[in-house]
Scaffold this active site. Structure first.
Site, short mmCIF file in Angstrom:
data_model
loop_
_atom_site.label_atom_id
_atom_site.label_comp_id
_atom_site.label_asym_id
_atom_site.label_seq_id
_atom_site.Cartn_x
_atom_site.Cartn_y
_atom_site.Cartn_z
N ASP A 69 -10.10 -6.91 4.39
CA ASP A 69 -10.87 -5.97 5.19
C ASP A 69 -12.25 -6.56 5.41
O ASP A 69 -12.98 -6.82 4.44
CB ASP A 69 -10.98 -4.62 4.47
CG ASP A 69 -9.62 -4.07 4.07
OD1 ASP A 69 -8.67 -4.26 4.85
OD2 ASP A 69 -9.52 -3.46 2.99
N ASP A 89 -2.82 7.52 5.56
CA ASP A 89 -3.94 7.36 4.63
C ASP A 89 -4.09 8.64 3.82
O ASP A 89 -4.22 9.74 4.40
CB ASP A 89 -5.24 7.08 5.38
CG ASP A 89 -5.27 5.68 6.00
OD1 ASP A 89 -4.32 4.91 5.74
OD2 ASP A 89 -6.22 5.38 6.73
#
Length: 245
Positions: A129, A8
């Site tokens: 998500d 990330d």
């Protein structure tokens, strides 16, 4: 079953968040390309990369770091974060990204996903998500009224290569994957589902190798790899042994 190590990106560095909170970013490596190379050396067959700044901004913000990763490794890379235009998507494919993940745009502009999947078969994934069962967008900053299953079913006939399902409540807190919700989504779709959010230990690896999880295409692991809770060789050996069984 493919185990995807996660990178990330925030401000050019490799970080991990807690439940998507940018204020709770912990830096694990200042050199994302070196981290990707280490994952490749350890034997991972794919790498999962997310441009966190891009997800919030709606456009790529860590392009230099992504390009450095692509230049360093030979294993395929899947990339998400701020990819909301065809020009951006095709630019990344041209630079060597193997699979592009579309998140917010899958909610806002489903026609974009369909056209991308038509133009680039096998190279488009949808990132779903979920927060309290509802799909979150804009880097998880906003929650829509749509459920994960509703969003997934929107693309059943679109030729999408995979759905990456993340339970935001589990992400970064090392409490284990939400197996129940992930399997419910996988059962509702024909698109392969990749589990994400909360994978914490070798026990979680063994859990997703059980027969009831055979429908899952893979799982993403982040913090547990970085802090040593999961030994890469032990995890990959367990997956290899399960394949041979």
């Amino acid at each position: 079953m493919i185990l995807f190590p996660a990178i990330d990106l925030k401000e050019g560095r490799c970080v991990r968040l807690v439940q998507g909170d940018m204020a709770q970013a912990k830096v694990f490596n200042d050199d994302p390309a070196a981290q990707a190379s280490e994952f490749e050396r350890q034997g991972f067959s794919w790498i999962h990369v997310v441009d966190l700044d891009g997800a919030f901004a709606g456009a790529p913000k860590n392009a230099e770091a992504v390009e450095a990763i692509l230049g360093r490794v030979e294993v395929p890379v899947q990339l998400g974060g701020g990819i909301r235009e065809m020009r951006t998507l095709e630019g990344w494919l041209d630079k060597g990204v193997s699979r592009v993940i579309i998140g917010t745009a899958a909610v806002r502009d489903p026609a974009f996903v369909r056209e991308a999947a038509r133009r680039h078969p096998g190279k488009i994934a949808v990132g779903i998500d979920a927060k309290d069962g509802r799909v979150a967008v804009e880097g998880w900053a906003q929650t829509s009224s749509m459920t994960a299953e509703e969003l997934g079913q929107r693309f059943e006939d679109a030729g999408v290569a995979a759905i990456i399902y993340t339970d935001i409540a589990r992400d970064g807190i090392l409490k284990g994957l939400n197996i129940e919700m992930t399997l419910a989504l996988a059962n509702a779709l024909t698109i392969p589902v990749i589990a994400s959010g909360g994978l914490a230990s070798i026990e979680d690896i063994h859990r997703i190798l059980q027969p009831d999880c055979a429908m899952l295409a893979g799982a993403i692991t982040g913090r547990a790899l970085y802090d040593g809770r999961i030994d890469p060789q032990e995890a990959l050996d367990a997956i290899r042994q399960a394949r041979q069984a």
